[in-house]
Design a protein around this motif. Structure first.
Motif, PDB file in Angstrom:
ATOM      1  N   GLU A  97     103.053 -19.279 109.575  1.00 45.14           N
ATOM      2  CA  GLU A  97     103.534 -19.245 110.474  1.00 45.14           C
ATOM      3  C   GLU A  97     102.405 -18.740 112.140  1.00 45.14           C
ATOM      4  OE1 GLU A  97     105.601 -15.119 110.308  1.00 45.14           O
ATOM      5  OE2 GLU A  97     106.674 -15.418 108.462  1.00 45.14           O
ATOM      6  N   LEU A  98     103.017 -19.661 112.768  1.00 43.69           N
ATOM      7  CA  LEU A  98     102.221 -19.587 114.055  1.00 43.69           C
ATOM      8  C   LEU A  98     102.397 -18.812 115.133  1.00 43.69           C
ATOM      9  CD1 LEU A  98      99.777 -20.943 115.372  1.00 43.69           C
ATOM     10  CD2 LEU A  98     101.138 -22.687 115.991  1.00 43.69           C
ATOM     11  N   ASP A  99     101.674 -17.660 115.377  1.00 48.07           N
ATOM     12  CA  ASP A  99     102.237 -17.345 116.893  1.00 48.07           C
ATOM     13  C   ASP A  99     102.028 -17.907 118.121  1.00 48.07           C
ATOM     14  OD1 ASP A  99     102.899 -15.605 118.990  1.00 48.07           O
ATOM     15  OD2 ASP A  99     101.686 -13.724 118.830  1.00 48.07           O
ATOM     16  N   ALA A 100     103.145 -18.401 119.144  1.00 43.79           N
ATOM     17  CA  ALA A 100     102.611 -19.512 120.073  1.00 43.79           C
ATOM     18  C   ALA A 100     101.830 -18.568 121.300  1.00 43.79           C
ATOM     19  CB  ALA A 100     103.701 -20.607 119.817  1.00 43.79           C
ATOM     20  N   ALA A 101     102.054 -17.556 121.387  1.00 43.90           N
ATOM     21  CA  ALA A 101     101.918 -16.673 122.256  1.00 43.90           C
ATOM     22  C   ALA A 101     100.469 -16.271 122.397  1.00 43.90           C
ATOM     23  CB  ALA A 101     102.152 -15.326 122.350  1.00 43.90           C
ATOM     24  N   SER A 102     100.175 -17.014 121.347  1.00 45.29           N
ATOM     25  CA  SER A 102      98.362 -16.415 121.672  1.00 45.29           C
ATOM     26  C   SER A 102      97.843 -17.310 120.887  1.00 45.29           C
ATOM     27  CB  SER A 102      97.954 -15.348 120.465  1.00 45.29           C
ATOM     28  OG  SER A 102      98.242 -15.399 118.864  1.00 45.29           O
ATOM     29  N   ASN A 103      98.488 -18.441 120.069  1.00 43.99           N
ATOM     30  CA  ASN A 103      97.981 -20.081 120.400  1.00 43.99           C
ATOM     31  C   ASN A 103      99.002 -20.720 120.604  1.00 43.99           C
ATOM     32  OD1 ASN A 103      95.952 -19.336 117.711  1.00 43.99           O
ATOM     33  ND2 ASN A 103      97.694 -17.972 117.455  1.00 43.99           N
ATOM     34  N   ARG A 104      98.573 -20.911 122.631  1.00 42.67           N
ATOM     35  CA  ARG A 104      99.805 -21.954 122.668  1.00 42.67           C
ATOM     36  C   ARG A 104      98.915 -23.462 123.283  1.00 42.67           C
ATOM     37  NH1 ARG A 104      99.399 -20.938 128.473  1.00 42.67           N
ATOM     38  NH2 ARG A 104     101.562 -21.167 128.630  1.00 42.67           N
ATOM     39  N   GLY A 105      97.733 -23.590 122.670  1.00 44.48           N
ATOM     40  CA  GLY A 105      97.297 -24.781 123.309  1.00 44.48           C
ATOM     41  C   GLY A 105      98.015 -25.720 122.630  1.00 44.48           C
ATOM     42  N   VAL A 106      97.257 -26.991 122.808  1.00 45.59           N
ATOM     43  CA  VAL A 106      96.985 -28.450 122.340  1.00 45.59           C
ATOM     44  C   VAL A 106      96.181 -28.114 120.827  1.00 45.59           C
ATOM     45  CG1 VAL A 106      95.338 -29.751 123.846  1.00 45.59           C
ATOM     46  CG2 VAL A 106      96.947 -31.302 121.873  1.00 45.59           C
ATOM     47  N   ASP A 107      95.373 -27.740 121.565  1.00 46.48           N
ATOM     48  CA  ASP A 107      94.138 -27.710 119.478  1.00 46.48           C
ATOM     49  C   ASP A 107      94.389 -27.386 118.570  1.00 46.48           C
ATOM     50  OD1 ASP A 107      92.593 -28.678 121.216  1.00 46.48           O
ATOM     51  OD2 ASP A 107      91.162 -27.277 121.948  1.00 46.48           O
ATOM     52  N   GLU A 108      95.441 -25.638 119.252  1.00 49.45           N
ATOM     53  CA  GLU A 108      95.655 -25.291 117.845  1.00 49.45           C
ATOM     54  C   GLU A 108      97.128 -25.619 117.084  1.00 49.45           C
ATOM     55  OE1 GLU A 108      95.155 -24.316 121.175  1.00 49.45           O
ATOM     56  OE2 GLU A 108      94.222 -22.488 120.574  1.00 49.45           O
ATOM     57  N   ILE A 109      97.602 -26.580 118.094  1.00 49.69           N
ATOM     58  CA  ILE A 109      99.294 -27.153 117.980  1.00 49.69           C
ATOM     59  C   ILE A 109      98.393 -28.838 116.722  1.00 49.69           C
ATOM     60  CG2 ILE A 109     100.819 -29.332 117.574  1.00 49.69           C
ATOM     61  CD1 ILE A 109     101.763 -25.771 117.897  1.00 49.69           C
ATOM     62  N   ALA A 110      97.248 -29.593 117.270  1.00 54.75           N
ATOM     63  CA  ALA A 110      96.470 -30.427 116.366  1.00 54.75           C
ATOM     64  C   ALA A 110      96.386 -29.792 114.805  1.00 54.75           C
ATOM     65  CB  ALA A 110      95.425 -31.043 117.052  1.00 54.75           C
ATOM     66  N   GLN A 111      95.586 -28.700 115.259  1.00 55.08           N
ATOM     67  CA  GLN A 111      94.502 -27.924 113.882  1.00 55.08           C
ATOM     68  C   GLN A 111      96.210 -27.690 112.751  1.00 55.08           C
ATOM     69  OE1 GLN A 111      92.438 -25.344 114.417  1.00 55.08           O
ATOM     70  NE2 GLN A 111      91.489 -25.664 115.711  1.00 55.08           N
ATOM     71  N   LEU A 112      97.670 -27.575 113.705  1.00 54.28           N
ATOM     72  CA  LEU A 112      98.081 -27.366 112.405  1.00 54.28           C
ATOM     73  C   LEU A 112      98.854 -28.350 112.173  1.00 54.28           C
ATOM     74  CD1 LEU A 112     100.715 -25.301 110.603  1.00 54.28           C
ATOM     75  CD2 LEU A 112     102.076 -25.556 113.718  1.00 54.28           C
ATOM     76  N   LEU A 113      98.843 -29.806 113.252  1.00 60.66           N
ATOM     77  CA  LEU A 113      99.643 -30.333 112.355  1.00 60.66           C
ATOM     78  C   LEU A 113      99.279 -31.902 111.680  1.00 60.66           C
ATOM     79  CD1 LEU A 113     101.205 -31.731 115.859  1.00 60.66           C
ATOM     80  CD2 LEU A 113     102.586 -31.011 114.007  1.00 60.66           C
ATOM     81  N   GLU A 114      97.826 -31.452 111.429  1.00 60.10           N
ATOM     82  CA  GLU A 114      96.507 -31.195 110.704  1.00 60.10           C
ATOM     83  C   GLU A 114      96.818 -31.565 109.156  1.00 60.10           C
ATOM     84  OE1 GLU A 114      92.782 -30.475 112.146  1.00 60.10           O
ATOM     85  OE2 GLU A 114      92.305 -31.984 113.009  1.00 60.10           O
ATOM     86  N   GLN A 115      97.795 -30.158 108.910  1.00 60.54           N
ATOM     87  CA  GLN A 115      97.872 -30.038 107.592  1.00 60.54           C
ATOM     88  C   GLN A 115      99.793 -30.600 107.098  1.00 60.54           C
ATOM     89  OE1 GLN A 115      98.365 -25.378 106.947  1.00 60.54           O
ATOM     90  NE2 GLN A 115      96.589 -24.912 108.782  1.00 60.54           N
TER      91      GLN A 115
END
Length: 607
Positions: A97-115
């Motif tokens: 579960e990712l809270d986009a309100a506090s993790n809204r940048g491209v770096d956070e999405i890139a870390q998620l997609l690496e998995q």
């Protein structure tokens, strides 16, 4: 053991426990049962309607192994296997579960997609749940587009948002979208009854109605308010304590106000408003409760027999039905609209309760008048002007004739006032016309009017025989013809301006007996003594009649130069539009080339 709040303790564990979202449950259940699973889901809806809950149940359904460990994808997760228990407790490694309100940048999405490139560790599917997805930046959305469109077979995306309008269309097109609806107060109340029965908490029905209405469609809000009410009432829910906790207005005050409005009782309205102030009850809540009751009254008035409350056992139904029968339907609609507008104006006033009192008095001020008092008799039914008098019986002139100027040209001069001929002749006015109907100005020939022959000339132009005696007033049509011509000539020559011009244009010439001209206007502000004297001087100079005096009264007017000019302008506009529409070239362009005439682009040219 620490206390677990009701909203978390009674969070649904499977689809059968979901409340108020049957359309989503049915679609997901059928998809899981037939194996037609999409790779991305988007759940939208207001707060507390089950977006995160349904995503967790979906993750359990995809990874449930059953009680014996041999189960597969199912629409009814067991809630016993390790996958179900770990997802409920937030420890399942393949559910993120990712809270986009506090993790809204491209770096956070890139870390998620690496998995995403790694297969599930213990489960059957990896599930990425992104809450409040509309908070992501544009670059973050763009970074996930490719993976969102063609993810691996073992990866499922679940997105949740309260504002789907902010989600890019490129993301919406890659997801199955489900809209979770706000829950009806009846649905919330029924669920609260079940929860409180499991908690062994006594609750009055009216208290539950207040809580279900205050939740405004959110089950989480309803359970949180119930938690607060239990603490406020020492383990018991009663109407009085819940009403005090919510700051809600007792419906008895609302019914008292509506009854006073229906009877036109201003004293009761003001006294009730003062009671609300002394008790510290919310003005906004008062107007909201009034709007709610008025809406139910409108339903009863439009469809008799339909329930006015949350259920048939609501004790307020009888009072609502009584008011619905007592108050007219149009007044109910008016009061409802004024309550809504008044609710938005409370914050603009320095004192909330003074603003509430003003809104209530406005409701009383705009109460429709009695039918008999609202009827204005037509001009034909009003008493005629008595011979030789300056005003109609019952009409008080606003100003007496001013003293005659001494420095004007001698009376009886042959100087004439040219009359402006209308460019587009219209039918001659009827002798007996109805007030307040559009009047089309008639065409007139060029002529000369002097102070001695005005009456006879006007009568001849209007095809009305001249009066045999100066004591007998002429027909209104003939007076209106000449008055309109004179006023238009004065305006064109810029002899009169400002308030004097408006007085002339908005007035009706009622009678001309000797040298006394009686004008009538609808607005008292137009009959200022200075404006009347200036208009009188302009008429004396134009007609070379120093004996001419004006008297102005108030009343209903039906034939004024302004109305004639407006009618003539509208007629010219209609003629101009007809000329363009009937033009062969224009018709050919419209028929063969698809041309269209832009509405409002045709303007008539003044003559």
């Amino acid at each position: 053991m620490s206390y677990l709040v009701l909203a978390r303790k009674y969070r649904p564990k499977n689809f059968s426990e979901m409340v108020g979202q049957s359309h989503v449950v049915q679609a997901l259940g059928n998809a899981l049962g037939t194996g037609r699973l999409h790779h991305a889901y988007l759940f939208t809806g207001t707060r507390g309607v089950g977006k995160t809950t349904v995503s967790r149940i979906l993750a359990k359904s995809l990874n449930c192994t059953g009680i014996d460990g041999q189960g597969g994808i199912t629409a009814e997760p067991c809630n016993v296997c390790d996958a179900c228990r770990d997802i409920d407790s937030g420890r399942f490694v393949d559910y993120t579960e990712l809270d986009a309100a506090s993790n809204r940048g491209v770096d956070e999405i890139a870390q998620l997609l690496e998995q995403a490139v790694y297969k599930p560790v213990v489960g059957r599917f990896k599930v990425f749940m992104i809450d409040e997805v509309h908070m992501l930046t544009n670059t973050a959305f763009n970074a996930m587009l490719k993976t969102l469109e063609e993810p691996p077979d073992y990866l499922k995306f679940v997105l949740a948002t309260t504002d789907p309008q902010k989600v890019p269309a490129t993301v919406l097109s890659r997801c199955l979208q489900f809209n979770l609806r706000p829950m009806a107060p009846e649905t919330v109340r029924e669920h609260l009854v079940q929860v409180l029965a499991l908690e062994n908490v006594e609750a009055e029905p009216q208290a539950l109605r207040l809580l279900s209405r205050a939740a405004r469609g959110s089950m989480r809000d309803a359970l949180s308010l119930t938690d607060q009410a239990i603490a406020f009432g020492s383990g018991r829910l009663d109407e009085a304590s819940v009403r005090v906790m919510l700051g809600s207005v007792d419906r008895s005050y609302v019914f008292r106000l509506l009854d006073a409005l229906a009877r036109g009782d201003g004293r009761t309205i003001v006294e009730t408003s003062e009671v609300l102030r002394l008790n510290g009850l919310s003005a906004a809540s008062t107007l909201e409760e009034m709007a709610t009751v008025l809406q139910r009254m409108a339903v009863l008035q439009a469809v008799p027999g339909m329930g006015a409350g949350d259920d048939d056992n609501d004790p307020e139904i009888a009072e609502t039905a009584r008011l619905a029968q007592f108050m007219p339907a149009d007044e109910t609609q008016l009061l409802y609209s004024l309550c809504l507008h008044g609710r938005g104006e409370l914050g603009l006033a320095p004192d909330e309760y003074a603003a509430l009192t003003m809104v209530l008095l406005r409701l009383l001020a705009f109460k429709p008048a009695d039918a008999g008092a609202a009827i204005v008799p037509p001009a034909s039914a009003r008493p005629a002007t008595a011979p030789g008098s300056a005003a109609e019986p019952g009409k008080k002139p606003l100003s007496e004739p001013a003293a005659q100027p001494q420095a004007l040209s001698p009376q009886g001069s042959a100087a004439a006032l040219p009359v402006v001929a209308q460019a587009t002749p219209a039918p001659v006015l009827q002798e007996n016309y109805q007030p307040n109907k559009p009047i089309v100005q008639a065409g007139y020939a060029q002529t000369a009017i002097n102070s001695e022959a005005t009456v006879e000339a006007l009568a001849a132009q209007a095809a009305v025989p001249a009066a045999p005696s100066p004591d007998i007033s002429l027909q209104e049509a003939s007076l209106g013809d000449g008055w309109s011509q004179i006023v238009n000539q004065l305006v064109a020559a810029e002899t009169i301006a400002a308030l004097t011009r408006e007085l002339a244009l908005q007035s009706e010439l009622c009678s001309r007996v000797g040298a006394v001209w009686v004008l009538r206007v609808e607005r008292e502000s137009l009959s200022q003594p200075a404006a009347r004297e200036k208009l009188q001087a302009a008429l004396q100079a134009a007609l070379n009649d120093t004996a001419l005096t004006l008297s102005v009264e108030t009343g209903v007017v039906s034939d004024t130069p302004a109305r004639r000019n407006s009618a003539a302008l509208a007629e010219r506009q209609r003629d101009a539009e007809a000329l363009i529409h009937n033009d062969p070239f224009v018709q050919d362009m419209m028929r063969n080339w698809g041309a269209k005439i832009v509405p409002g682009s045709i303007k008539s040219v003044s003559p």
